[in-house]
Write an enzyme that holds these catalytic residues in place. Structure first.
Site, PDB file in Angstrom:
ATOM      1  N   ALA A  84     -72.889  -8.589  47.913  1.00  0.00           N
ATOM      2  CA  ALA A  84     -74.275  -8.986  48.151  1.00  0.00           C
ATOM      3  C   ALA A  84     -75.059  -7.820  48.732  1.00  0.00           C
ATOM      4  O   ALA A  84     -74.486  -6.886  49.291  1.00  0.00           O
ATOM      5  CB  ALA A  84     -74.312 -10.164  49.121  1.00  0.00           C
ATOM      6  N   ASP A  85     -76.367  -7.905  48.606  1.00  0.00           N
ATOM      7  CA  ASP A  85     -77.205  -6.909  49.250  1.00  0.00           C
ATOM      8  C   ASP A  85     -78.553  -7.559  49.564  1.00  0.00           C
ATOM      9  O   ASP A  85     -78.969  -8.487  48.884  1.00  0.00           O
ATOM     10  CB  ASP A  85     -77.417  -5.692  48.352  1.00  0.00           C
ATOM     11  CG  ASP A  85     -78.021  -4.545  49.141  1.00  0.00           C
ATOM     12  OD1 ASP A  85     -77.287  -3.948  49.947  1.00  0.00           O
ATOM     13  OD2 ASP A  85     -79.223  -4.265  48.999  1.00  0.00           O
ATOM     14  N   THR A  86     -79.200  -7.065  50.610  1.00  0.00           N
ATOM     15  CA  THR A  86     -80.509  -7.609  50.992  1.00  0.00           C
ATOM     16  C   THR A  86     -81.432  -6.465  51.366  1.00  0.00           C
ATOM     17  O   THR A  86     -81.026  -5.545  52.067  1.00  0.00           O
ATOM     18  CB  THR A  86     -80.387  -8.549  52.221  1.00  0.00           C
ATOM     19  OG1 THR A  86     -79.482  -9.602  51.905  1.00  0.00           O
ATOM     20  CG2 THR A  86     -81.737  -9.160  52.594  1.00  0.00           C
TER      21      THR A  86
END
Length: 204
Positions: A84-86
């Site tokens: 995941a990445d934000t």
């Protein structure tokens, strides 16, 4: 008769405390592995494309690391990797982790009486079949004024220096100044629950 355990191993490809907590709250048992990639080397114009590219780079790095330590052929049950990445988007510009205390302070001053958005990607790979599904999720956050003394305390404490865009909405010091969150808090924290759940089902 015991409840049926999932017939797969789950790896969270992140060392983020918030992501670990969210996945744990969802009832999953998992191990964690983190990717050592140079995130700054990956550049895309649109935040949605950037978070997907970063999640893919993380997943690929973890998979090659994993293949070195595990012989996948022996394992009957598939291994599922969640990467995941934000990023935070403010007035169209992508914000990653602040590079200094001064930048963190500026970021927070910008949000006061304004709004920001988070764009989070989730990428789930079934290591046995190679099936991969990924999507992104966007949340808008509206703020009241953020007093200087609150910003000072946050910087002194230091957690905001490690958060994308210097933004932590679940922090007790920040909570009173959140006007509205359009979307889910878990997405802002780095792992949208509903999306993660659905993508895991899709790759099995």
């Amino acid at each position: 008769m015991e409840a049926s355990a999932p017939q797969y191993k789950l790896i969270l490809g992140s060392s983020s405390t918030a992501r670990k907590k969210i996945l744990g709250d969802m009832g999953y048992e998992f191990t964690t592995m983190s990717a050592d990639i140079d995130e700054k080397a990956i550049r895309k114009e649109k935040p949605e494309d950037l978070v997907m590219a970063l999640a893919e780079a993380k997943a690929d790095a973890i998979i090659s690391k994993f293949r070195k330590i595990e012989n996948l052929e022996k394992d009957v049950n598939p291994t599922i990797l969640v990467a995941a990445d934000t990023v935070v988007v403010y007035e169209g510009a992508v914000r990653e982790k602040p590079s200094s205390e001064a930048e963190a302070r500026q970021f927070m001053k910008d949000y006061a009486n304004g709004h920001a958005a988070t764009v989070s990607s989730v990428l789930v790979t079934n290591l046995a079949t190679g099936t991969r599904r990924g999507e992104w999720d966007k949340v808008e956050i509206y703020f009241h004024d953020l007093p200087d003394e609150v910003i000072d305390k946050l910087i002194e404490e230091g957690t905001v220096l490690y958060a994308a865009g210097g933004l932590i909405i679940e922090h007790p010091l920040v909570l009173p100044y959140i006007k509205e969150v359009v979307g889910s808090t878990d997405s802002v924290m780095g792992l949208p629950k509903g999306l993660t759940e659905r993508l895991i089902k899709e790759v099995l």
